[in-house]
Write an enzyme that holds these catalytic residues in place. Structure first.
Site, short mmCIF file in Angstrom:
data_model
loop_
_atom_site.label_atom_id
_atom_site.label_comp_id
_atom_site.label_asym_id
_atom_site.label_seq_id
_atom_site.Cartn_x
_atom_site.Cartn_y
_atom_site.Cartn_z
N SER A 95 103.76 -11.73 41.25
CA SER A 95 102.35 -11.64 40.81
C SER A 95 101.54 -12.61 41.67
CB SER A 95 102.22 -11.98 39.33
OG SER A 95 102.91 -11.04 38.54
N LYS B 292 97.72 -5.90 38.89
CA LYS B 292 98.63 -6.64 38.01
C LYS B 292 97.89 -7.76 37.28
CE LYS B 292 102.19 -8.44 35.99
NZ LYS B 292 103.35 -8.99 36.68
N LYS C 274 98.59 -18.45 34.90
CA LYS C 274 98.35 -18.30 36.34
C LYS C 274 97.74 -16.95 36.66
CE LYS C 274 101.35 -16.58 38.74
NZ LYS C 274 101.66 -15.21 39.22
#
Length: 308
Positions: free
Chosen positions: A108, A183, A252
């Site tokens: 990611s 994503k 994050k």
């Protein structure tokens, strides 16, 4: 005459796999089952050795060394900075990959950084595809992950067979970086659903509603979302907090989504609030906590407010 098309990556091609964590380990095993030969690398030697017992696996010690013997490399690491270090740093992949090789970043990562990395690799004749996944450990185990793939159409075609053992659904999202953008935005929607349901659960509990009843009603009504269906009874009300996806990684991804919104000039106040709240929960509980434990942060703040 045009350039000769590059080879499609099919079994038993030698594949590099870097990152054998909660998601990467099961994904690598899916590739083994499909007939690929794997050259693997992870900072945790125990993970490497557990996989290296398989006769179709070779344990490697550096990204550059791994790169010299494979047709493609899959990377499954916590974030884009680590990916960049693995690709471009000392003993990085770029020092071993041959022109015509392909790197598939299934981490990611930050989409803007992905595009920059792709430009750098292109100078060496190396292609980059971003293909992050969604679905958690359970779906990594059974090969039913959703994969969001960005990159040149011909490059994606080369790795289609490589992705299929790991993914039940493959979505072609557009140019390089679009998979990572998708994503981050997917996790934004997922995290927002979990957070607001957790708030509602605590409000309802204070009023006297039973948590199990609330979850049942949501799942039979318009409040239903992935977290109410798959996380509240299973992870939160049970107290197990063991979904396999950390609070630090979720926070994050939300910072990535907020940064993307800012870069695009979008008015996204809820995105900004979501990123801030999850980051506060990360600071309070630690990044290694399961992301479903975020409700503990809300409970602690409620207790503090009650004591004021």
């Amino acid at each position: 005459m045009g350039a000769e098309p590059k080879a499609v990556i099919k079994p038993p091609a030698p594949i590099g796999f870097i990152g054998l964590g909660n998601m990467g380990g099961p994904m690598a095993r899916r590739l083994l089952g499909a007939g690929y030969f794997l050259h693997v690398l992870d900072r945790d030697e125990r993970r490497v050795q557990a996989l290296a017992k398989h006769q179709q696996v070779s344990a490697e010690t550096t990204p550059a060394g791994l790169a010299g013997v494979v047709a493609a490399v899959i990377i499954m690491l916590p974030d884009g900075k680590i990916v960049s270090d693995v690709v471009l740093g000392k003993d990085g992949l770029v020092h071993g990959l041959k022109p015509g090789s392909i790197v598939v970043d299934m981490s990611s990562s930050d989409p803007v950084g992905t595009r920059a990395l792709g430009r750098t690799l292109a100078l060496h004749g190396i292609e980059l595809v971003d293909a992050p996944v969604s679905g958690g450990v359970k779906r990594a185990l059974d090969g039913s992950l959703s994969t969001m793939v960005g990159g040149d159409a011909a490059a994606i075609q080369r790795v289609q067979a490589l992705l299929k053992p790991m993914a039940g659904q493959i979505f072609k999202t557009g140019p390089l970086g679009s998979g990572h953008a998708m994503k981050a935005l997917n996790n934004l929607v997922s995290a927002a659903g979990l957070w607001i349901a957790a708030e509602a659960l605590l409000v309802g509990g204070a009023f006297g509603l039973k948590p199990e009843t609330m979850v049942d009603v949501w799942n039979a009504s318009t409040g239903r979302n992935n977290s109410t269906e798959n996380k509240f009874k299973q992870q939160i009300l049970s107290g197990s907090f063991a979904s396999g996806f950390s609070l630090g990684l979720m926070a994050k991804d939300l910072r990535t989504a907020a940064s993307l919104a800012e870069e695009m000039g979008a008015f996204a106040p809820y995105t900004e609030a979501c990123a801030r709240l999850w980051s506060e929960a990360e600071t309070a509980l630690g990044g290694d906590a399961d992301h479903t434990a975020a409700i503990k942060f809300l409970e602690a703040r409620r207790s503090k407010r009650a004591g004021d």
